[in-house]
Write a protein that holds these residues in place. Structure first.
Motif, short mmCIF file in Angstrom:
data_model
loop_
_atom_site.label_atom_id
_atom_site.label_comp_id
_atom_site.label_asym_id
_atom_site.label_seq_id
_atom_site.Cartn_x
_atom_site.Cartn_y
_atom_site.Cartn_z
N ILE A 9 0.83 -1.20 0.00
CA ILE A 9 0.00 0.00 0.00
C ILE A 9 0.87 1.25 0.00
O ILE A 9 0.48 2.29 -0.55
CB ILE A 9 -0.96 0.00 1.20
N GLU A 10 2.05 1.17 0.60
CA GLU A 10 2.94 2.34 0.61
C GLU A 10 3.41 2.67 -0.80
O GLU A 10 3.57 3.85 -1.15
CB GLU A 10 4.14 2.07 1.52
N SER A 249 -13.56 3.60 -10.85
CA SER A 249 -13.27 2.21 -11.18
C SER A 249 -11.77 1.95 -11.22
O SER A 249 -11.28 0.94 -10.71
CB SER A 249 -13.90 1.84 -12.53
N ILE A 250 -11.02 2.88 -11.83
CA ILE A 250 -9.57 2.72 -11.89
C ILE A 250 -8.98 2.75 -10.49
O ILE A 250 -8.09 1.96 -10.15
CB ILE A 250 -8.94 3.82 -12.77
N ALA A 251 -9.46 3.67 -9.65
CA ALA A 251 -8.96 3.78 -8.28
C ALA A 251 -9.20 2.50 -7.49
O ALA A 251 -8.31 2.00 -6.79
CB ALA A 251 -9.61 4.97 -7.58
N ILE A 252 -10.40 1.94 -7.60
CA ILE A 252 -10.74 0.72 -6.87
C ILE A 252 -9.91 -0.46 -7.37
O ILE A 252 -9.40 -1.27 -6.58
CB ILE A 252 -12.25 0.42 -6.97
N TYR A 253 -9.74 -0.55 -8.69
CA TYR A 253 -8.93 -1.65 -9.23
C TYR A 253 -7.48 -1.55 -8.76
O TYR A 253 -6.88 -2.56 -8.34
CB TYR A 253 -8.99 -1.67 -10.75
N LEU A 254 -6.91 -0.36 -8.85
CA LEU A 254 -5.51 -0.19 -8.43
C LEU A 254 -5.36 -0.50 -6.94
O LEU A 254 -4.36 -1.10 -6.53
CB LEU A 254 -5.04 1.24 -8.72
N PHE A 255 -6.34 -0.12 -6.16
CA PHE A 255 -6.27 -0.43 -4.73
C PHE A 255 -6.26 -1.94 -4.50
O PHE A 255 -5.45 -2.46 -3.74
CB PHE A 255 -7.44 0.21 -3.98
N HIS A 256 -7.17 -2.65 -5.16
CA HIS A 256 -7.19 -4.12 -5.04
C HIS A 256 -5.88 -4.73 -5.52
O HIS A 256 -5.34 -5.65 -4.89
CB HIS A 256 -8.35 -4.69 -5.86
N TYR A 257 -5.36 -4.22 -6.63
CA TYR A 257 -4.14 -4.78 -7.21
C TYR A 257 -2.97 -4.66 -6.23
O TYR A 257 -2.27 -5.64 -5.97
CB TYR A 257 -3.82 -4.07 -8.52
N PHE A 258 -2.77 -3.47 -5.68
CA PHE A 258 -1.64 -3.28 -4.77
C PHE A 258 -1.90 -3.92 -3.41
O PHE A 258 -0.95 -4.39 -2.76
CB PHE A 258 -1.34 -1.78 -4.61
#
Length: 338
Positions: A9-10, A249-258
């Motif tokens: 997350i960092e 949508s991009i923000a949520i996906y990137l959050f899940h990915y990281f």
């Protein structure tokens, strides 16, 4: 894996701040001063600037999602609010003093007021809104943890319809303040952590598909909007506001990915991430901002150059690194007081 101490997350925090710095490169350095694209190079550079500028609001959404994810299971300490306030005030006063030392004795009254009262003057809109969100965290957590799942689900459906879908596809926007939007994102971050309501936000495959679609739509939109001989680049970011389905949508996906990356604690990464707040306070200060982009960087002078993208990337990384160094120096001196 300890999500608080791990570095996945960092890394996302660092990426989000880099996107915000790049956004400010475009908004404060180009948008008001560049409106033509007469050659192929000019056109492509306009498209690049349009796409890069979309990352600013995306970075904001990511930061608030991270807050909701962690704070829903944490104790809210108001000492953090005091520290946030004092750190922001310290930076504001620091650059005000620097301006006076280096000859800016006639600082406009608006800038002077926002430096002395950074929250009342709304010198940093994100910090002001984030501070208010943090004050409400105990009440938001109580509401989320004690409310029925069906009520939370219906609440998220209604707010998503009014605050995301309608603003994306119509000129109307019913999200009446930045604070209300931050609270909405906080609910999403909390739902990802708890998995007890609004389960759609935990559907990783759905958001992976939305991520791909959103990226294609935004890139195509940037190419189309930049066609012409007199371009207003602000129009290119119409679909890249905080409240659109594409950016969310991009923000949520990137959050899940990281979040799912297996990157354990890395001291160097975490030490960089802890100072990204200082990067924001440095480069978007109301005194530093015009001097940085219009006097030092002057990005408009490179809009007709084929290597503009490399200049943009170099400036963003230099500003980011310089902000980290300033934060380390400032905080090492002020640590015993804040």
């Amino acid at each position: 894996m300890n999500k608080v101490k791990s570095s996945n997350i960092e890394i996302l925090r660092i990426l989000a701040m880099l996107m915000i710095v790049a956004h400010h490169y475009c908004v404060h350095g180009i948008f008001k001063y560049w409106h033509t694209n007469l050659t192929l190079t000019d056109y492509l550079n306009n498209v690049i600037v349009g796409i890069v500028s979309m990352g600013g609001k995306l970075g904001v959404d990511i930061f608030v999602l991270i807050t909701g994810y962690f704070m829903i299971v944490s104790n809210c300490k108001y000492t953090k609010v005091v520290k946030l306030y004092l750190t922001t005030l310290l930076y504001s006063l620091l650059f005000l003093v620097v301006a006076y030392i280096y000859g800016e004795h006639h600082v406009p009254s608006r800038i002077l007021y926002s430096s002395l009262f950074p929250f009342g003057g709304n010198a940093y809109w994100f910090i002001t809104t984030y501070l208010m969100l943090y004050i409400f965290v105990p009440y938001l957590n109580k509401f989320i943890l004690t409310s029925k799942k069906t009520m939370l689900n219906s609440l998220m459906v209604v707010t998503t319809l009014l605050w995301v879908f309608i603003p994306t596809f119509t000129p109307a926007c019913y999200c009446f303040s930045n604070l209300s939007w931050f609270i909405y994102l906080y609910f999403i971050g909390a739902s990802i952590r708890l998995k007890s309501y609004a389960s759609v936000f935990n559907n990783k495959q759905l958001f992976k598909n939305l991520f791909i679609i959103s990226c294609i739509v935004l890139v195509v939109y940037a190419f189309v909007r930049c066609i012409g001989t007199d371009i207003n680049l602000r129009g290119v970011t119409k679909l890249a506001r905080m409240q659109t389905i594409f950016i969310v949508s991009i923000a949520i996906y990137l959050f899940h990915y990281f979040k799912d990356l297996e990157i354990h604690y890395n001291k160097f990464i975490n030490q960089i991430a802890v100072s990204v707040f200082g990067v924001y306070l440095f480069h978007d200060n109301s005194i530093v901002r015009p001097f940085l982009w219009r006097v030092i960087v002057q990005p408009c002078n490179f809009m007709d150059k084929p290597y503009m993208i490399f200049y943009l990337l170099a400036v963003v990384f230099i500003v980011f690194i310089f902000g980290i160094i300033i934060d380390k120096l400032v905080m090492s001196i002020a640590q015993k007081y804040i």
